[in-house]
Design an enzyme around this catalytic site. Structure first.
Site, short mmCIF file in Angstrom:
data_model
loop_
_atom_site.label_atom_id
_atom_site.label_comp_id
_atom_site.label_asym_id
_atom_site.label_seq_id
_atom_site.Cartn_x
_atom_site.Cartn_y
_atom_site.Cartn_z
N ASP A 1 10.57 3.11 8.94
CA ASP A 1 9.14 2.93 9.25
C ASP A 1 8.84 1.45 9.48
OD1 ASP A 1 6.57 3.84 9.78
OD2 ASP A 1 5.92 3.59 7.71
N LYS B 1 1.56 -0.30 -6.87
CA LYS B 1 1.24 0.75 -5.90
C LYS B 1 1.18 2.08 -6.65
CE LYS B 1 2.84 0.84 -1.73
NZ LYS B 1 3.70 0.92 -0.54
N GLY C 1 -3.82 2.71 1.47
CA GLY C 1 -2.99 3.30 2.51
C GLY C 1 -3.11 4.80 2.53
N GLY C 2 -2.36 5.42 3.45
CA GLY C 2 -2.42 6.86 3.58
C GLY C 2 -1.81 7.60 2.41
N ILE D 1 -6.45 -4.17 -3.81
CA ILE D 1 -6.17 -5.09 -2.71
C ILE D 1 -5.67 -4.38 -1.46
CG2 ILE D 1 -5.71 -7.06 -4.19
CD1 ILE D 1 -2.74 -6.52 -3.92
#
Length: 717
Positions: free
Chosen positions: A136, A42, A22-23, A19
C-alpha cells in the site's frame, strides 16, 4: 471531546490528543509513562476490532513488522490486544505527509523528487530483504520531516484491510491511484508491486499529476491494468530523458519488465544523478533489457535505419542492438519488407536515394544532440573539462568565461561558502563551451534555529532535539529553586540561536532544590534495585521494597512504584517499589478423564502437547476399554496450554481428544477445559462413521491440525 483523551492504555500510554483519523484506525499523540517519551498510538476501529480472523493475523504481522529497524521506516515499539482495545505504539513523527507537501509545491524539482524516492526505496529494500511487502505504498503513507528526511508508515496493515473488503470501494480511493496492475486484478503480489507504486509516486512528483484518474475507483484500477500512462515529458518538458525512462520502467505493466528490486532502481538513480544527461537502453531497446548506459550520440545512431545487402537480408547497424522498444509498432516494418521483395530497379534507385537522405538526416540529428555543430552565436569551442570541485565559484567564472555553467546552491559542512562541491562533467572530458555544465555551490553549513526547551521533561526535550536533526544532547544537572527535578532549566547555546546541524546542545536539568521541603518522586520503573536506591537518595525519598513474582521482568528489576514518577511529595517520604523475583516456582496439576463409552476398544497412540510442542517422552500407545482412565500430571509456572491428540492404530484416523489451559500464577493452579471430544473414539473405532470436523488451527499453539503445517497458511488471504 474525544472520550479517549486522558485514558491510559495498559496503564502506560496516556492519550494526549487525536492527531489523525483513517479508514481503519485513529492515531493519538501519547506519552509513554515508563520511558517518559512522546509516542504515537494507533487504535483500531471497533468494526475491525471485532473481526477475530483479522485480529489473529494482525497480531502475527505486527510482530514481524516490529522487527524492522531502518531510519526511513516508522518504528513500532509495542502492540496491545485486549477485549476492549487493540493498538500499536509507534515512533511519533513531527512532520507532514508527502501528499500535503506535493499539494503545496505542485511540481517538485527533480533533485527533490529523487531525494525523497531514494529514501523510500531504501526503506522498501530493507523490508523486502526480510520478506515483508508493503502492498500500500502511496504518498499518504510517507511522512516528511522538516530536515527532508522520509519515514514510511503502515507496513503490512493494508493487506489486512483488504481482507475485510475484497472489492474496490470508496474507502480504497486513496490507494487505487497507486495500485499495481496485478494487485488490481487480485493476483499474488510481491516486491515488484511496491516498485510500481514507487514509479507512480515519482510520476506524481515530477508532473504534479497522478498518471491515472477517473470518476470512481473501479475506472482508475482498469486504467492501471489496461492503459499506458502519458510520458512525463508530455506534461513537464523539463524532465530529463533518463529520469523519464527510470519512471516508466518502474511503471511497466508486466512485473518482469520493471526493476526487480528496489536496489536496481537506486542504482539507476545514482547513475542519473552523476550525469543528468544520461540515457538508458529502456527507451530505445525495450524496458525488459538489462541496465546499460550510453550518451545521446549512441542513442541517435541507434535510430539510423538498418542497412540491407544484395540478398535482401537485414544487416543490423554495427555495434547497435536490434530495436525491441515497446513504444514502437513493428507492423510498418513487416509491410515494408513485403514491398521490398517485389520492388523494381526504379525502386532500388529510389531506395538508395532515400537511404542517403536518411543517413544525412541521422548525421544532422547526431550533431544537434551531441552539440558538435559550432554555433557562432553561442560559442562552440571544444575544450577539456577543468577540475572545478573545491574552487571558488567567482574565480571559476573569471577564469572560464566561455563555460556555460548552471549553478545550484547546496548546504555543506565540508566546503566553505562559495566553493564548488560537485560538477556534472568529469574533469578531462572533451566538452563544447556551449554545453551546459551543472554545478553545486556551497552556501556553508546548514543552520537551524534552536527551539525553546525550557520547562520540558528531559526525556521529551531530548526527543525534540533529535527531531530537529541535532545530535544527542549533553545532559548536565544543577540545583533550582523554581524548576522541578528532571525538567529543563536552560540550554547552551540558548533558545533562538542559529546553530550548525552537528552542534551538540548542552541541556541543563534541575535536580530540585536543596533547601525546599518538597521533592519530586523519581522514575525508578525498569531500574535495578541498586540504581533505584541511588535515585531515591538523590531525590531525598525513602525506598520501601516489596518482592513480586514476574514472568516478564528480570530478577532484581523494579516492576512498578507508588507514588508515580514526578509526583511532588515531602522530602524523605516513602516510595514503594515492587521488585521482580522472577517466575513463580513450579506448581502441579492434573488432567484426567474416565472413559465410559463401551465402544472404545483397541490400541491407540496418544500424543501430548504443551503450548503446541510435542512432548516426545510422553507419547505412548495403550489398549483402551470401558472405564479406562486417561491421566496426565502437569506442572509449570505462568499460563500454559496442554492438549492430547489420539490416533487409532486400527483405522489410522486421528483427532484432538482434549485441551486444557492451566494458570499457575495464583496460590493454587487453576485449570480451564477448552475442549473435550470424547465422542471421537466412536469415530476412530468405526471407519464407516461420518467424519467429524478437525478443530481449526491456532497459530499460537501449532500441532493440532495439518492445515497449520502449510507454510503458506497465513499468506492465503
Amino acid at each position: 471531546m474525544d472520550n479517549n483523551i486522558g485514558k491510559r492504555l495498559d496503564g502506560r500510554y496516556e492519550l494526549l490528543e487525536l492527531i489523525g483519523v483513517g479508514g481503519m484506525a485513529d492515531i493519538y499523540k501519547a506519552r509513554d509513562m515508563v520511558e517518559g517519551k512522546i509516542v504515537a498510538v494507533k487504535i483500531l476501529k471497533n468494526e475491525l476490532a471485532e473481526n477475530e480472523d483479522f485480529l489473529r493475523r494482525f497480531r502475527n504481522e505486527s510482530k514481524a513488522i516490529a522487527l524492522l529497524s531502518h531510519p526511513n521506516i516508522v518504528k513500532i515499539f509495542d502492540v496491545g490486544f485486549s477485549d476492549k482495545v487493540q493498538f500499536i505504539v509507534m515512533e511519533y513523527i513531527d512532520g507532514i505527509t508527502l501528499t500535503e507537501y506535493i499539494e503545496r509545491q505542485g511540481i517538485l524539482k527533480w533533485r527533490d523528487a529523487l531525494h525523497f524516492i531514494t529514501q523510500i526505496l531504501r526503506a522498501l529494500q530493507h523490508a523486502h530483504d526480510r520478506g515483508i511487502v508493503h502492498r500500500d505504498i502511496k504518498s499518504q503513507n510517507v511522512m516528511l520531516l522538516s530536515d527532508g528526511a522520509i519515514k514510511v508508515m503502515d507496513f503490512g496493515i493494508a493487506r489486512f484491510n483488504r481482507e475485510t473488503d475484497k472489492t474496490i470501494s470508496e474507502k480504497a480511493i486513496g490507494s487505487v491511484h497507486y495500485i499495481s496492475p496485478e494487485q488490481a486484478r487480485g493476483e499474488a503480489t510481491d516486491e515488484k508491486s511496491d516498485i510500481y507504486s514507487v514509479g507512480v509516486m515519482l510520476f506524481e512528483m515530477l508532473t504534479g499529476k497522478k498518471p491515472f484518474d477517473g470518476d470512481n475507483p473501479v475506472s482508475i484500477a482498469l486504467l492501471h491494468m489496461q492503459t499506458q500512462p502519458k510520458k512525463p515529458k508530455e506534461i513537464n518538458a523539463s524532465i530529463p530523458d533518463g529520469l523519464e525512462e527510470i519512471t516508466l520502467k518502474a511503471m511497466q505493466k508486466e512485473p518482469a519488465k520493471r526493476y526487480q528490486t528496489a536496489g536496481e532502481m537506486i542504482n539507476d538513480i545514482d547513475e542519473f544523478k552523476k550525469n543528468p544527461s544520461i540515457v538508458f537502453e529502456y527507451k530505445y531497446f525495450g524496458a525488459d533489457q538489462n541496465t546499460k548506459y550510453f550518451d545521446k550520440a549512441q542513442a541517435a545512431s541507434a535510430s539510423v535505419a538498418e542497412k540491407r545487402n544484395g540478398k535482401n537480408e537485414v544487416i543490423p547497424a554495427k555495434n547497435v542492438p536490434p530495436v525491441q522498444s515497446s513504444f514502437y509498432d513493428d507492423d510498418d516494418d513487416d509491410f515494408y519488407d513485403e514491398v521490398v521483395e517485389r520492388r523494381s530497379p526504379l525502386l532500388s534507385i529510389l531506395f538508395a536515394t532515400a537511404s542517403v537522405f536518411v543517413i544525412m538526416a541521422a548525421w544532422l540529428i547526431f550533431q544537434i544532440v551531441t552539440n558538435t555543430i559550432v554555433d557562432p552565436a553561442h560559442g562552440g569551442r571544444q575544450i577539456q573539462m577543468p577540475q572545478l570541485v573545491g574552487r571558488d565559484f567567482d574565480e571559476v567564472l573569471s577564469e572560464y568565461p566561455d563555460l556555460t555553467l548552471v549553478a545550484e546552491q547546496e548546504y555543506s559542512s565540508e566546503f566553505e561558502r562559495g566553493q564548488i562541491i560537485w560538477q556534472s562533467a568529469d574533469p578531462g572530458r572533451e566538452i563544447r563551451t556551449s554545453q551546459q555544465i551543472e554545478i553545486k555551490v556551497s552556501i556553508g553549513p546548514r543552520l537551524v534555529e534552536l527551539n525553546n526547551y525550557e520547562g520540558l521533561h528531559i526525556n521529551e526535550a531530548t526527543e525534540r532535539i533529535k527531531r530537529q536533526g541535532l545530535p544527542d544532547p549533553q545532559i548536565k544537572r544543577e540545583e533550582s529553586m523554581s524548576v522541578p527535578a528532571d525538567f529543563v532549566i536552560r540550554t547552551t547555546p540558548p533558545a533562538g540561536e542559529r546553530i550548525q546541524m552537528d552542534t551538540v546542545v548542552t541541556v541543563w536539568v534541575s535536580f530540585g532544590s536543596l533547601d525546599t521541603e518538597k521533592t519530586n518522586v523519581p522514575n525508578i520503573i525498569n531500574l535495578s534495585l541498586q540504581n533505584a536506591e541511588e535515585h531515591a537518595k538523590m531525590y531525598d525519598v525513602n525506598l520501601v521494597v516489596y518482592e513480586e513474582y514476574s514472568d516478564t521482568v528480570a530478577v532484581g528489576t523494579v516492576i512498578r512504584q507508588n507514588p508515580l514518577p514526578l509526583v511532588s511529595v515531602d522530602k524523605f517520604s516513602d516510595v514503594e517499589a515492587w521488585v521482580s523475583t522472577g517466575p513463580r516456582p513450579n506448581k502441579s496439576g492434573e488432567i484426567s478423564h474416565t472413559l465410559t463409552n463401551p465402544a472404545i476398544t483397541g490400541d491407540y497412540r496418544f500424543e501430548y502437547y504443551i503450548d503446541g510442542v510435542l512432548q516426545e517422552d510422553l507419547t505412548r500407545t495403550q489398549n483402551m476399554g470401558l472405564n479406562k482412565e486417561i491421566r496426565w500430571d502437569v506442572e509449570g509456572a505462568g499460563v500454559h496450554r496442554y492438549a492430547i491428540n489420539i490416533t487409532s492404530l486400527e483405522t489410522g484416523k486421528s483427532g484432538l481428544f482434549c485441551e486444557w489451559e492451566f494458570n499457575f500464577t495464583g496460590a493454587e493452579p487453576t485449570k480451564t477445559q477448552i475442549q473435550f471430544n470424547g465422542g471421537i473414539f466412536t469415530y476412530l473405532s468405526t471407519p464407516d462413521a461420518p467424519t467429524t470436523t478437525t478443530p481449526p488451527p491456532d497459530p499460537e499453539y501449532p500441532g493440532y491440525s495439518e492445515a497449520y503445517n502449510d507454510e503458506n497458511y497465513f499468506d492465503n488471504y
